[in-house]
Design a protein around this motif. Structure first.
Motif, PDB file in Angstrom:
ATOM      1  N   VAL A 131     -48.343  -7.401 -48.346  1.00 54.10           N
ATOM      2  CA  VAL A 131     -47.408  -8.539 -48.095  1.00 54.10           C
ATOM      3  C   VAL A 131     -47.999  -9.994 -48.782  1.00 54.10           C
ATOM      4  O   VAL A 131     -47.522 -10.610 -49.291  1.00 54.10           O
ATOM      5  CB  VAL A 131     -47.455  -8.485 -46.686  1.00 54.10           C
ATOM      6  CG1 VAL A 131     -46.703 -10.038 -46.302  1.00 54.10           C
ATOM      7  CG2 VAL A 131     -46.364  -7.665 -46.167  1.00 54.10           C
ATOM      8  N   LEU A 132     -49.356 -10.177 -48.302  1.00 58.69           N
ATOM      9  CA  LEU A 132     -50.061 -11.476 -48.780  1.00 58.69           C
ATOM     10  C   LEU A 132     -49.962 -11.552 -50.221  1.00 58.69           C
ATOM     11  O   LEU A 132     -49.845 -12.583 -50.660  1.00 58.69           O
ATOM     12  CB  LEU A 132     -51.388 -11.410 -48.048  1.00 58.69           C
ATOM     13  CG  LEU A 132     -51.675 -11.410 -46.609  1.00 58.69           C
ATOM     14  CD1 LEU A 132     -52.942 -11.652 -46.331  1.00 58.69           C
ATOM     15  CD2 LEU A 132     -50.751 -12.445 -45.970  1.00 58.69           C
ATOM     16  N   GLN A 133     -50.311 -10.505 -50.972  1.00 57.29           N
ATOM     17  CA  GLN A 133     -50.239 -10.586 -52.469  1.00 57.29           C
ATOM     18  C   GLN A 133     -48.783 -10.874 -52.937  1.00 57.29           C
ATOM     19  O   GLN A 133     -48.736 -11.437 -53.990  1.00 57.29           O
ATOM     20  CB  GLN A 133     -50.998  -9.283 -53.222  1.00 57.29           C
ATOM     21  CG  GLN A 133     -50.982  -9.106 -54.446  1.00 57.29           C
ATOM     22  CD  GLN A 133     -51.355  -8.052 -55.206  1.00 57.29           C
ATOM     23  OE1 GLN A 133     -51.861  -7.212 -54.434  1.00 57.29           O
ATOM     24  NE2 GLN A 133     -51.145  -7.844 -56.361  1.00 57.29           N
ATOM     25  N   ASN A 134     -47.999 -10.087 -52.505  1.00 60.89           N
ATOM     26  CA  ASN A 134     -46.538 -10.497 -52.825  1.00 60.89           C
ATOM     27  C   ASN A 134     -45.960 -11.773 -52.836  1.00 60.89           C
ATOM     28  O   ASN A 134     -45.486 -12.394 -53.434  1.00 60.89           O
ATOM     29  CB  ASN A 134     -45.629  -9.438 -51.900  1.00 60.89           C
ATOM     30  CG  ASN A 134     -45.756  -7.746 -52.575  1.00 60.89           C
ATOM     31  OD1 ASN A 134     -46.498  -7.711 -53.555  1.00 60.89           O
ATOM     32  ND2 ASN A 134     -45.340  -7.063 -51.767  1.00 60.89           N
ATOM     33  N   VAL A 135     -46.295 -12.520 -51.438  1.00 64.07           N
ATOM     34  CA  VAL A 135     -46.103 -13.744 -51.233  1.00 64.07           C
ATOM     35  C   VAL A 135     -46.829 -14.783 -52.191  1.00 64.07           C
ATOM     36  O   VAL A 135     -46.223 -15.645 -52.580  1.00 64.07           O
ATOM     37  CB  VAL A 135     -46.434 -14.047 -49.568  1.00 64.07           C
ATOM     38  CG1 VAL A 135     -45.960 -15.575 -49.375  1.00 64.07           C
ATOM     39  CG2 VAL A 135     -45.649 -13.062 -48.733  1.00 64.07           C
ATOM     40  N   LEU A 136     -47.922 -14.521 -52.213  1.00 61.97           N
ATOM     41  CA  LEU A 136     -48.726 -15.438 -53.172  1.00 61.97           C
ATOM     42  C   LEU A 136     -48.192 -15.156 -54.584  1.00 61.97           C
ATOM     43  O   LEU A 136     -48.008 -16.281 -55.492  1.00 61.97           O
ATOM     44  CB  LEU A 136     -50.242 -15.037 -52.999  1.00 61.97           C
ATOM     45  CG  LEU A 136     -51.110 -16.103 -53.932  1.00 61.97           C
ATOM     46  CD1 LEU A 136     -51.032 -17.462 -53.075  1.00 61.97           C
ATOM     47  CD2 LEU A 136     -52.304 -15.635 -53.761  1.00 61.97           C
ATOM     48  N   THR A 137     -47.825 -14.071 -55.075  1.00 58.70           N
ATOM     49  CA  THR A 137     -47.209 -13.977 -56.264  1.00 58.70           C
ATOM     50  C   THR A 137     -45.889 -14.652 -56.364  1.00 58.70           C
ATOM     51  O   THR A 137     -45.694 -15.365 -57.501  1.00 58.70           O
ATOM     52  CB  THR A 137     -47.115 -12.546 -56.725  1.00 58.70           C
ATOM     53  OG1 THR A 137     -48.404 -11.732 -56.683  1.00 58.70           O
ATOM     54  CG2 THR A 137     -46.646 -12.126 -58.168  1.00 58.70           C
ATOM     55  N   SER A 138     -45.042 -14.471 -55.453  1.00 61.55           N
ATOM     56  CA  SER A 138     -43.890 -15.149 -55.408  1.00 61.55           C
ATOM     57  C   SER A 138     -44.104 -16.730 -55.591  1.00 61.55           C
ATOM     58  O   SER A 138     -43.162 -17.209 -56.488  1.00 61.55           O
ATOM     59  CB  SER A 138     -42.994 -14.764 -54.114  1.00 61.55           C
ATOM     60  OG  SER A 138     -42.545 -13.501 -54.258  1.00 61.55           O
ATOM     61  N   CYS A 139     -45.053 -17.045 -54.839  1.00 65.22           N
ATOM     62  CA  CYS A 139     -45.071 -18.656 -54.831  1.00 65.22           C
ATOM     63  C   CYS A 139     -45.663 -18.987 -56.104  1.00 65.22           C
ATOM     64  O   CYS A 139     -45.200 -20.075 -56.896  1.00 65.22           O
ATOM     65  CB  CYS A 139     -46.181 -19.027 -53.902  1.00 65.22           C
ATOM     66  SG  CYS A 139     -45.756 -19.046 -52.053  1.00 65.22           S
ATOM     67  N   ALA A 140     -46.484 -18.132 -56.739  1.00 63.34           N
ATOM     68  CA  ALA A 140     -47.118 -18.650 -58.177  1.00 63.34           C
ATOM     69  C   ALA A 140     -46.018 -18.787 -59.309  1.00 63.34           C
ATOM     70  O   ALA A 140     -45.894 -19.424 -60.166  1.00 63.34           O
ATOM     71  CB  ALA A 140     -48.361 -17.916 -58.461  1.00 63.34           C
ATOM     72  N   VAL A 141     -45.241 -17.466 -59.314  1.00 62.79           N
ATOM     73  CA  VAL A 141     -44.174 -17.719 -60.097  1.00 62.79           C
ATOM     74  C   VAL A 141     -43.155 -18.740 -60.280  1.00 62.79           C
ATOM     75  O   VAL A 141     -42.700 -19.042 -61.001  1.00 62.79           O
ATOM     76  CB  VAL A 141     -43.334 -16.125 -60.051  1.00 62.79           C
ATOM     77  CG1 VAL A 141     -42.304 -15.958 -60.965  1.00 62.79           C
ATOM     78  CG2 VAL A 141     -44.298 -14.985 -60.461  1.00 62.79           C
ATOM     79  N   THR A 142     -42.710 -18.943 -58.822  1.00 64.51           N
ATOM     80  CA  THR A 142     -41.817 -19.979 -58.797  1.00 64.51           C
ATOM     81  C   THR A 142     -42.487 -21.560 -59.046  1.00 64.51           C
ATOM     82  O   THR A 142     -41.788 -22.137 -59.925  1.00 64.51           O
ATOM     83  CB  THR A 142     -41.509 -20.158 -57.017  1.00 64.51           C
ATOM     84  OG1 THR A 142     -40.955 -19.037 -56.795  1.00 64.51           O
ATOM     85  CG2 THR A 142     -40.618 -21.145 -56.897  1.00 64.51           C
ATOM     86  N   ASP A 143     -43.679 -21.642 -58.824  1.00 60.59           N
ATOM     87  CA  ASP A 143     -44.337 -22.664 -59.397  1.00 60.59           C
ATOM     88  C   ASP A 143     -44.386 -23.006 -60.861  1.00 60.59           C
ATOM     89  O   ASP A 143     -44.057 -23.885 -61.387  1.00 60.59           O
ATOM     90  CB  ASP A 143     -45.611 -23.056 -58.765  1.00 60.59           C
ATOM     91  CG  ASP A 143     -45.915 -23.343 -57.258  1.00 60.59           C
ATOM     92  OD1 ASP A 143     -44.716 -23.888 -56.729  1.00 60.59           O
ATOM     93  OD2 ASP A 143     -46.851 -23.027 -56.674  1.00 60.59           O
TER      94      ASP A 143
END
Length: 277
Positions: free
Chosen positions: A158-170
């Protein structure tokens, strides 16, 4: 023909050889006494010093090429972390209630910083910083993991997926903004732009925390309010940040408006796209 006497030849006296008690194959201490180096021979301190000096000169030569850029980047980065508790509280208040703020222009300074045109965040609440976006990002990832856990949906990914989503969005957000700025011949410093786009994580933290207290209804009400507050804040800050010479004022206004609209859109994407509760 005269023959010379060879002591080691046939018939000559044989020299007795004492058995070796040292070395690595005969037991005991190495040859030459117990104080000899373990390698079986000494080393020259002068050679060691010469090698160390040569390595140091090579390293210094390489650093002369790298250090100016590294030092400049460090000074630039240090500028954005020049904050204190008073600044953080004032900035968070502005992010929650930007409607009451009257003055959005940044303070000028000539204290020798890389960004010497503007004062540090420590002395100007309108200055962008990276401390709040970074802390808000970490908090948002952790709180999202906690919310997922309370709902029985937590997993190690979960934490990895959330962080990846934030990074891709940025990354996508920065590319879109830089593309628009490039084609309109406008500019915003890179770290300024990243700081401004990073404030959405504080808004997401507020929305997620409200959902823990008030449930789904409070979640959507807080989401709409914080999206509107973030859009207004972004509109005011980008109006000050976007710069360009000999640019049509109407074109500049459209770019500022587009940058401001992208902030709540990216916030909605992260909040409703599966990275949040």
């Amino acid at each position: 023909m005269a023959q010379f006497y060879n002591p080691s030849g046939p018939g000559g006296p044989q020299q007795s050889q004492a058995p070796r008690s040292g070395g690595y194959g005969g037991g005991g201490t190495p040859m030459g006494g117990g104080n000899a180096p373990a390698w079986g021979g000494g080393f020259d301190p002068g050679m060691v010093n010469m090698g160390a000096n040569a390595a140091g000169q090579f390293f210094n030569g390489q650093m002369q090429n790298v250090s100016p850029a590294a030092a400049t980047f460090y000074r630039s980065l240090k500028y954005y972390f020049s904050v204190n508790n008073s600044y953080v509280l004032r900035k968070l208040g502005i992010l929650i209630m930007p409607w009451n703020k009257k003055r959005w222009a940044r303070e000028t300074s000539d204290d020798g910083d890389v960004n010497k045109k503007f004062a540090r965040p420590l002395h100007d609440e309108n200055a962008p910083d990276l401390y709040i976006p970074l802390m808000a990002l970490v908090t948002f990832v952790l709180v999202t993991g906690f919310v997922k856990g309370t709902g029985g949906e937590f997993s190690p990914d979960v934490l990895q997926n959330v962080l990846t989503s934030c990074a891709v969005t940025d990354v996508l957000l920065m590319l879109i903004m830089y593309g628009g700025l490039f084609f309109t011949q406008l500019s915003v410093p890179t770290l300024d732009l990243y700081a401004y786009t990073g404030y959405k994580y504080f808004a997401l933290c507020v929305v997620t925390l409200v959902s823990l207290i008030l449930g789904s209804l409070g979640y959507y009400v807080a989401l709409l309010y914080m999206a509107a507050a973030l859009g207004y804040f972004s509109l005011k800050t980008f109006a000050q940040a976007v710069q360009g010479a000999h640019v049509d004022p109407q074109q500049r206004s459209l770019v500022v408006l587009a940058c401001a609209v992208l902030q709540p859109l990216s916030m909605f994407w992260l909040a409703l796209g599966g990275s949040s509760a």
